[in-house]
Design a protein around this motif. Structure first.
Motif, PDB file in Angstrom:
ATOM      1  N   GLN A   1       1.026  -1.425  -0.040  1.00 55.38           N
ATOM      2  CA  GLN A   1       0.041   0.067  -0.093  1.00 55.38           C
ATOM      3  C   GLN A   1       0.939   1.281  -0.004  1.00 55.38           C
ATOM      4  OE1 GLN A   1      -2.208  -1.126   3.436  1.00 55.38           O
ATOM      5  NE2 GLN A   1      -3.988  -1.485   2.535  1.00 55.38           N
ATOM      6  N   ALA A   2       1.817   1.097   0.821  1.00 57.24           N
ATOM      7  CA  ALA A   2       2.979   2.490   0.820  1.00 57.24           C
ATOM      8  C   ALA A   2       3.586   2.696  -0.484  1.00 57.24           C
ATOM      9  CB  ALA A   2       3.717   2.492   1.929  1.00 57.24           C
ATOM     10  N   TYR A   3       3.938   1.588  -1.158  1.00 57.90           N
ATOM     11  CA  TYR A   3       4.419   1.629  -2.393  1.00 57.90           C
ATOM     12  C   TYR A   3       3.904   2.342  -3.401  1.00 57.90           C
ATOM     13  CZ  TYR A   3       7.690   0.385  -6.262  1.00 57.90           C
ATOM     14  OH  TYR A   3       8.601   0.553  -7.275  1.00 57.90           O
ATOM     15  N   GLN A   4       2.573   2.302  -3.464  1.00 55.85           N
ATOM     16  CA  GLN A   4       1.649   2.722  -4.500  1.00 55.85           C
ATOM     17  C   GLN A   4       1.621   4.234  -4.376  1.00 55.85           C
ATOM     18  OE1 GLN A   4      -2.221   0.614  -4.626  1.00 55.85           O
ATOM     19  NE2 GLN A   4      -1.493  -0.935  -3.396  1.00 55.85           N
ATOM     20  N   GLN A   5       1.882   4.965  -3.132  1.00 60.69           N
ATOM     21  CA  GLN A   5       2.062   6.380  -2.854  1.00 60.69           C
ATOM     22  C   GLN A   5       3.338   6.821  -2.911  1.00 60.69           C
ATOM     23  OE1 GLN A   5      -0.779   7.917   0.204  1.00 60.69           O
ATOM     24  NE2 GLN A   5      -1.686   6.003   0.315  1.00 60.69           N
ATOM     25  N   LEU A   6       4.317   6.020  -2.380  1.00 57.51           N
ATOM     26  CA  LEU A   6       5.606   6.823  -2.250  1.00 57.51           C
ATOM     27  C   LEU A   6       6.540   6.264  -3.100  1.00 57.51           C
ATOM     28  CD1 LEU A   6       6.043   5.971   1.617  1.00 57.51           C
ATOM     29  CD2 LEU A   6       5.515   7.990   0.676  1.00 57.51           C
ATOM     30  N   GLN A   7       6.243   5.169  -4.039  1.00 53.85           N
ATOM     31  CA  GLN A   7       7.446   4.388  -4.896  1.00 53.85           C
ATOM     32  C   GLN A   7       8.707   4.156  -4.317  1.00 53.85           C
ATOM     33  OE1 GLN A   7       6.453   3.586  -8.046  1.00 53.85           O
ATOM     34  NE2 GLN A   7       4.491   4.041  -7.314  1.00 53.85           N
ATOM     35  N   GLU A   8       9.746   4.909  -4.631  1.00 49.32           N
ATOM     36  CA  GLU A   8      11.142   4.691  -3.893  1.00 49.32           C
ATOM     37  C   GLU A   8      11.294   5.787  -2.980  1.00 49.32           C
ATOM     38  OE1 GLU A   8      12.626   1.888  -4.311  1.00 49.32           O
ATOM     39  OE2 GLU A   8      11.826   1.110  -6.011  1.00 49.32           O
ATOM     40  N   GLN A   9      10.462   6.645  -2.686  1.00 48.49           N
ATOM     41  CA  GLN A   9      10.777   8.035  -2.057  1.00 48.49           C
ATOM     42  C   GLN A   9      10.514   7.509  -0.266  1.00 48.49           C
ATOM     43  OE1 GLN A   9       8.112  11.092  -3.088  1.00 48.49           O
ATOM     44  NE2 GLN A   9       8.846  11.149  -5.086  1.00 48.49           N
ATOM     45  N   GLN A  10      11.231   8.213   0.397  1.00 42.79           N
ATOM     46  CA  GLN A  10      10.821   7.747   1.862  1.00 42.79           C
ATOM     47  C   GLN A  10      11.060   9.480   2.496  1.00 42.79           C
ATOM     48  OE1 GLN A  10      10.334   4.733   3.647  1.00 42.79           O
ATOM     49  NE2 GLN A  10       9.864   6.191   5.000  1.00 42.79           N
ATOM     50  N   PRO A  11      10.133  10.068   2.707  1.00 42.74           N
ATOM     51  CA  PRO A  11      10.204  11.176   3.558  1.00 42.74           C
ATOM     52  C   PRO A  11      10.730  10.934   4.949  1.00 42.74           C
ATOM     53  CG  PRO A  11       7.979  11.026   2.807  1.00 42.74           C
ATOM     54  CD  PRO A  11       8.748   9.570   2.496  1.00 42.74           C
ATOM     55  N   GLU A  12      11.570  12.017   5.287  1.00 40.70           N
ATOM     56  CA  GLU A  12      12.427  11.880   6.544  1.00 40.70           C
ATOM     57  C   GLU A  12      11.400  12.002   7.894  1.00 40.70           C
ATOM     58  OE1 GLU A  12      15.860  14.269   6.534  1.00 40.70           O
ATOM     59  OE2 GLU A  12      16.957  13.355   4.956  1.00 40.70           O
ATOM     60  N   HIS A  13      10.401  12.720   7.679  1.00 43.62           N
ATOM     61  CA  HIS A  13       9.489  13.156   8.833  1.00 43.62           C
ATOM     62  C   HIS A  13       8.534  11.987   9.124  1.00 43.62           C
ATOM     63  CE1 HIS A  13       7.576  14.829   5.010  1.00 43.62           C
ATOM     64  NE2 HIS A  13       6.390  14.571   5.561  1.00 43.62           N
TER      65      HIS A  13
ATOM     66  N   TRP B   1      13.777   8.318  15.454  1.00 42.87           N
ATOM     67  CA  TRP B   1      12.741   7.055  15.001  1.00 42.87           C
ATOM     68  C   TRP B   1      13.428   6.465  13.525  1.00 42.87           C
ATOM     69  CZ3 TRP B   1       7.506  10.084  15.462  1.00 42.87           C
ATOM     70  CH2 TRP B   1       7.415  10.338  16.852  1.00 42.87           C
ATOM     71  N   PRO B   2      13.258   5.123  13.082  1.00 35.95           N
ATOM     72  CA  PRO B   2      13.608   4.814  12.121  1.00 35.95           C
ATOM     73  C   PRO B   2      12.588   5.022  10.783  1.00 35.95           C
ATOM     74  CG  PRO B   2      12.407   2.917  13.138  1.00 35.95           C
ATOM     75  CD  PRO B   2      12.770   4.319  14.085  1.00 35.95           C
ATOM     76  N   ARG B   3      12.937   5.019   9.831  1.00 32.67           N
ATOM     77  CA  ARG B   3      12.169   5.341   8.711  1.00 32.67           C
ATOM     78  C   ARG B   3      10.796   4.241   8.529  1.00 32.67           C
ATOM     79  NH1 ARG B   3      14.061   9.313   9.691  1.00 32.67           N
ATOM     80  NH2 ARG B   3      11.793   9.422  10.121  1.00 32.67           N
ATOM     81  N   SER B   4      11.384   3.170   8.768  1.00 39.04           N
ATOM     82  CA  SER B   4      10.373   2.379   8.785  1.00 39.04           C
ATOM     83  C   SER B   4      10.683   1.040   9.546  1.00 39.04           C
ATOM     84  CB  SER B   4      10.127   1.685   7.158  1.00 39.04           C
ATOM     85  OG  SER B   4      11.288   0.874   6.771  1.00 39.04           O
ATOM     86  N   ALA B   5       9.577   0.213  10.242  1.00 38.02           N
ATOM     87  CA  ALA B   5       9.970  -0.749  10.942  1.00 38.02           C
ATOM     88  C   ALA B   5       8.713  -1.783  11.076  1.00 38.02           C
ATOM     89  CB  ALA B   5      10.549  -0.283  12.344  1.00 38.02           C
ATOM     90  N   TYR B   6       9.106  -3.132  11.535  1.00 39.45           N
ATOM     91  CA  TYR B   6       8.139  -3.981  12.010  1.00 39.45           C
ATOM     92  C   TYR B   6       8.012  -3.887  13.425  1.00 39.45           C
ATOM     93  CZ  TYR B   6       7.515  -5.861   7.056  1.00 39.45           C
ATOM     94  OH  TYR B   6       7.444  -6.262   5.827  1.00 39.45           O
ATOM     95  N   PRO B   7       6.901  -4.262  14.120  1.00 37.02           N
ATOM     96  CA  PRO B   7       7.152  -4.243  15.653  1.00 37.02           C
ATOM     97  C   PRO B   7       7.924  -5.227  16.076  1.00 37.02           C
ATOM     98  CG  PRO B   7       5.098  -5.194  14.607  1.00 37.02           C
ATOM     99  CD  PRO B   7       5.684  -4.834  13.427  1.00 37.02           C
ATOM    100  N   ASP B   8       8.510  -4.933  17.207  1.00 35.84           N
ATOM    101  CA  ASP B   8       9.580  -6.206  17.663  1.00 35.84           C
ATOM    102  C   ASP B   8       8.839  -7.195  18.334  1.00 35.84           C
ATOM    103  OD1 ASP B   8      11.959  -4.611  17.056  1.00 35.84           O
ATOM    104  OD2 ASP B   8      11.835  -3.552  18.901  1.00 35.84           O
ATOM    105  N   HIS B   9       7.557  -7.085  18.921  1.00 41.99           N
ATOM    106  CA  HIS B   9       6.929  -8.089  19.339  1.00 41.99           C
ATOM    107  C   HIS B   9       5.550  -8.651  18.449  1.00 41.99           C
ATOM    108  CE1 HIS B   9       8.308  -6.918  23.222  1.00 41.99           C
ATOM    109  NE2 HIS B   9       8.362  -5.578  22.933  1.00 41.99           N
ATOM    110  N   PHE B  10       5.581 -10.064  18.344  1.00 45.61           N
ATOM    111  CA  PHE B  10       4.628 -10.539  17.670  1.00 45.61           C
ATOM    112  C   PHE B  10       4.285 -11.946  18.242  1.00 45.61           C
ATOM    113  CE2 PHE B  10       8.875 -12.087  16.422  1.00 45.61           C
ATOM    114  CZ  PHE B  10       8.584 -13.773  16.153  1.00 45.61           C
ATOM    115  N   LYS B  11       3.131 -12.531  17.477  1.00 44.65           N
ATOM    116  CA  LYS B  11       2.612 -13.812  17.959  1.00 44.65           C
ATOM    117  C   LYS B  11       2.582 -14.644  16.777  1.00 44.65           C
ATOM    118  CE  LYS B  11       0.149 -11.921  21.955  1.00 44.65           C
ATOM    119  NZ  LYS B  11       0.749 -10.659  21.893  1.00 44.65           N
ATOM    120  N   VAL B  12       1.999 -15.916  16.698  1.00 49.03           N
ATOM    121  CA  VAL B  12       1.970 -16.694  15.649  1.00 49.03           C
ATOM    122  C   VAL B  12       0.394 -17.198  15.629  1.00 49.03           C
ATOM    123  CG1 VAL B  12       2.470 -18.943  14.603  1.00 49.03           C
ATOM    124  CG2 VAL B  12       4.203 -17.492  15.596  1.00 49.03           C
TER     125      VAL B  12
END
Length: 298
Positions: A101-113, A256-267
């Protein structure tokens, strides 16, 4: 030495003070009791912050925000709205948006804010889950489309890191049983991507029937497909997200990182499917522990 320590302590105290004064505004594409409950839970876990839920219409009508404001926006529509703002403030965390979903809006861009907290399961975790449940698999099938083709390089690297071989099939506009059958003839299991062009309510039954006719499991694409017949997936629930947000909001946005997955997860596991495939290692809690201890968090 003491002067340096005093300086470090002063910087830390200043950072703590700024965090404690921050105002956090949470908004979502659609108002719901679940979103309001999430905002209240965050407020309860971080009493030093002023956490406010703001309906989307009210948020988009705001002429300006205070300097110490932090935005938490849920959904692709609010990502689009945030991208239309010309100024970098306020610092913003984007949730409930997948990489596709993000790629459809951002393509290769990654705004710093902006910091994007991905809603789709981390690919490395999904592949590790597949290996944990079916250690003998060697060949992995992948359906991809126009929206998810950009992920192929990352997937190929993650697959190779696990000693597996990737076989791909470009998904056409409609279900193609013969082509899917040719892909499945080369593979031991399917890895699902959170791409609604491919995996949706109209296609999932046909994909599952084709895969299970050959005794092949589908991992993912998300927890929403487990009840439909997918074997298993990793996912993060409300409590996992709250823990991740606490860590971020306790630090200055500059870190803050530009992107991340949550450290905590379940299965999540479809036990009926696991039994039909003769899979022994199917306990969700044990699988989650195994994944957490087997390799670094992506």
């Amino acid at each position: 030495m003491w002067a340096y320590l005093r300086h470090v302590i002063g910087v830390l105290l200043c950072a703590i003070s700024l965090v404690s004064q921050a105002q956090v505004i949470i908004s979502a594409e659609r108002d719901s009791p679940a979103v309001r409950s999430f905002a209240q839970d965050l407020a309860n876990t971080m009493p030093a912050l002023t956490v406010t839920y703001m309906p989307r219409a009210q948020l988009e009508a705001q002429p300006h925000f205070a300097e110490n404001t932090r935005l938490i926006l849920l959904g692709p529509a609010l990502l689009k709205w945030r991208l239309q703002l010309t100024h970098s403030q306020p610092a913003t965390l984007i949730m409930q948006v997948s990489r596709v979903q993000a790629y459809q809006q951002l393509q290769e861009q990654q705004p710093e804010h902006l910091t994007l907290l991905w809603s789709d399961p981390a690919l490395e975790r999904q592949i590790a889950l597949l290996k944990a449940m079916q250690p003998d698999v060697k060949n992995i099938g992948l359906l991809y489309g126009d929206y998810s083709a950009f992920l192929l390089n990352d997937i190929e690297q993650a697959i190779q890191a696990q000693g597996l071989t990737l076989h791909t099939y470009y998904w056409p506009d409609s279900y193609d049983a013969r082509s899917l059958g040719r892909l499945l003839s080369k593979t031991d299991a399917l890895l699902g991507l959170d791409d609604l062009q491919i995996y949706n309510s109209s296609s999932i039954k046909s994909i599952l029937l084709s895969s299970y006719a050959r005794q092949q499991a589908l991992i993912g694409p998300t927890a929403a497909f487990i009840k439909a017949g997918s074997l298993s997936t990793t996912y993060s629930d409300k409590h996992d997200w709250l823990q991740s947000l606490q860590l971020l909001l306790q630090s200055p946005p500059e870190s803050w990182p530009r992107s991340a997955y949550p450290d905590h997860f379940k299965v999540s596991v479809n036990e009926q499917v696991a039994r039909s495939l003769g899979i022994q290692n199917s306990d969700p809690q044990q699988l989650a522990l195994q994944l957490k201890h087997s390799r670094p968090t992506p």
